[in-house]
Design a protein around this motif. Structure first.
Motif, short mmCIF file in Angstrom:
data_model
loop_
_atom_site.label_atom_id
_atom_site.label_comp_id
_atom_site.label_asym_id
_atom_site.label_seq_id
_atom_site.Cartn_x
_atom_site.Cartn_y
_atom_site.Cartn_z
N ALA A 1 1.31 3.74 12.23
CA ALA A 1 0.07 4.30 12.68
C ALA A 1 -0.61 5.43 11.20
O ALA A 1 -1.32 5.89 11.54
N GLU B 1 1.81 -11.12 3.33
CA GLU B 1 2.99 -10.93 4.22
C GLU B 1 2.61 -11.13 5.83
O GLU B 1 1.36 -10.70 6.08
N GLY C 1 0.37 -5.94 2.28
CA GLY C 1 1.64 -6.44 1.43
C GLY C 1 1.63 -7.83 1.12
O GLY C 1 1.09 -8.65 1.71
N PHE D 1 0.87 -1.35 -0.02
CA PHE D 1 -0.10 0.06 0.06
C PHE D 1 0.94 1.34 0.02
O PHE D 1 0.25 2.42 -0.23
N SER E 1 0.39 -8.26 7.19
CA SER E 1 -0.78 -7.93 6.69
C SER E 1 -2.06 -8.81 7.37
O SER E 1 -2.99 -8.16 7.42
N PRO F 1 -3.99 -3.48 9.81
CA PRO F 1 -2.77 -3.55 10.71
C PRO F 1 -2.28 -2.20 11.16
O PRO F 1 -2.41 -1.56 10.13
N1 F0G Z 1 1.54 -3.93 6.86
C1 F0G Z 1 2.78 -3.75 6.21
C2 F0G Z 1 2.90 -4.76 5.22
C3 F0G Z 1 3.65 -2.46 6.49
O1 F0G Z 1 4.53 -2.50 5.85
C4 F0G Z 1 3.24 -1.51 7.39
C5 F0G Z 1 4.06 -0.51 7.65
C6 F0G Z 1 2.11 -1.72 7.91
C7 F0G Z 1 1.22 -2.81 7.71
C8 F0G Z 1 1.73 -0.70 8.92
O2 F0G Z 1 1.39 0.45 8.50
O3 F0G Z 1 2.82 2.08 9.88
O4 F0G Z 1 0.71 2.78 8.35
O5 F0G Z 1 0.44 1.45 10.53
N2 F0G Z 1 5.48 -0.40 7.19
C9 F0G Z 1 6.12 0.86 7.30
C10 F0G Z 1 7.84 0.55 6.44
C11 F0G Z 1 6.42 1.00 8.83
O6 F0G Z 1 8.66 1.00 6.89
O7 F0G Z 1 7.52 0.03 5.43
P1 F0G Z 1 1.43 1.81 9.32
#
Ligand code: F0G
Length: 354
Positions: free
Chosen positions: A189, A287, A316, A60, A290, A185
């Motif tokens: 945030a 993943e 993801g 996303f 997610s 998830p």
């Molecule tokens: N799911 C996936 C696959 C993520 O990569 C992330 C966050 C989240 C959920 C949570 O989303 O941070 O907006 O609450 N990934 C960030 C990164 C921190 O560095 O790729 P969020």
């Protein structure tokens, strides 16, 4: 049918862009909202999964990055920087390259999934492996962007939230209105903040009639919002959401409270079982990070309003972190059965022949 033009062109009227903004896009957004019969059966609700792994870099993050990089280019930036548990770095690297900007990414040393690291390398980013966790990386990036000519593209940059809110628009467009509950998830945030903003703006624009309850789920070992205090050593198999001090903490609490929703935690085991359920029964490979949303939906199904329509964001692609797909939730390996080039032997192994 017509070509999907990416989220900026598709939702230009609701985004902070002008005629002079150079639109940097890889055609992100327009991801499938997939009916989930197994989850619907298990929860008694009408469940759909928003499959964000179908974005150009497999998460996303691309929705926010098309906005952040377009705006950075508009402002004359030459270099961008971000902290990441992996997906943000992959996305920033791809969009920066597309815009002709240099990109630096700071990641927790040894704690990001191989697929994500490979993407950052492939797109030509400079990668710093920091002796610390995501929260340390973000702090470092903030300092660097304050002192040097590098543009920060983490979700503390409001352009990121603007782009990511388009996912809520898409869900509402497909369902014809907002769902009753939206599940996702929570890590840093930013995304729960973005969806809530998107749903509110869509209603204000008269394109929906209601607002969903926002349900967020953190991993048990990295659940600061649930605990009510930062977690200094966050730990979970879901490395994407291994975050102890989320930047958009206050906004996530506001989304929860203003929507009549909830933020809860799920265990690593629940996450891996939800991931497996989704891949082996719904045909959707995501993943671990997610799958926290799906695990949370199953955990709190008893709190759903009767006959609810539920949208669950799976953030993801499963190929980002294939190690977890290649084994069962209890950690046992699934080995292919070796056979000679012989139909009878193959048939015997398949139970088609005694
Ligand atoms: N799911 C996936 C696959 C993520 O990569 C992330 C966050 C989240 C959920 C949570 O989303 O941070 O907006 O609450 N990934 C960030 C990164 C921190 O560095 O790729 P969020």
């Amino acid at each position: 049918s017509r070509l999907w033009r990416g989220v900026i062109e598709e939702y230009r009227d609701l985004l902070p862009v002008s005629e002079s903004t150079p639109v940097v896009t890889l055609g992100e957004g327009g991801t499938p909202l997939i009916p989930a019969p197994v989850l619907s059966e298990l929860t008694g609700a009408r469940v759909f999964v928003k499959y964000e792994g179908m974005n150009p870099t497999g998460s996303f993050k691309d929705r926010g990055m098309t906005m952040a990089i377009s705006r950075a280019a508009e402002q004359g930036a030459k270099a961008v920087i971000c902290a990441s548990t992996g997906n943000t770095s992959a996305s920033a690297a791809a969009y920066a390259t597309r815009a002709g900007l240099t990109c630096a990414v700071l990641v927790p040393d040894g704690r990001i999934a191989m697929g994500k690291l490979a993407q950052a390398v492939a797109h030509g980013a400079t990668i710093l492996a920091v002796d610390g966790n995501f929260d340390d990386c973000l702090q470092l990036c903030r300092k660097l962007s304050e002192s040097y000519p590098v543009h920060l593209v983490n979700s503390v940059n409001p352009d990121r939230i603007e782009g990511q809110k388009t996912a809520a628009f898409e869900v509402a467009d497909v369902l014809g209105d907002a769902p009753d509950v939206h599940v996702l998830p929570v890590g840093n945030a930013g995304n729960i903040t973005a969806y809530w903003k998107g749903y509110r703006e869509y209603r204000e624009a008269g394109r929906t009639t209601r607002l969903p309850a926002m349900w967020g789920f953190q991993a048990e070992g990295a659940a600061p919002i649930v605990a009510g205090h930062p977690v200094t050593e966050p730990e979970t198999v879901a490395t994407a959401i291994r975050i102890g001090n989320p930047a958009s903490w206050k906004q996530a609490e506001a989304a929860r409270d203003d929507s009549g929703g909830l933020i809860d935690a799920v265990s690593d085991r629940e996450i891996l079982e939800a991931q497996r359920l989704l891949s082996s029964r719904e045909g959707v490979f995501v993943e671990p990070g997610s799958a926290a949303s799906v695990a949370g939906l199953l955990k709190r199904a008893g709190d759903l309003p009767a006959g609810a329509t539920v949208a669950v964001t799976v953030t993801g692609h499963g190929l980002k972190d294939p190690q977890w797909g290649a084994q069962l939730p209890d950690g046992s390996a699934v080995e292919p059965v070796r056979v000679p080039v012989d139909a009878v032997s193959a048939a015997r192994q398949l139970g088609l022949e005694d």
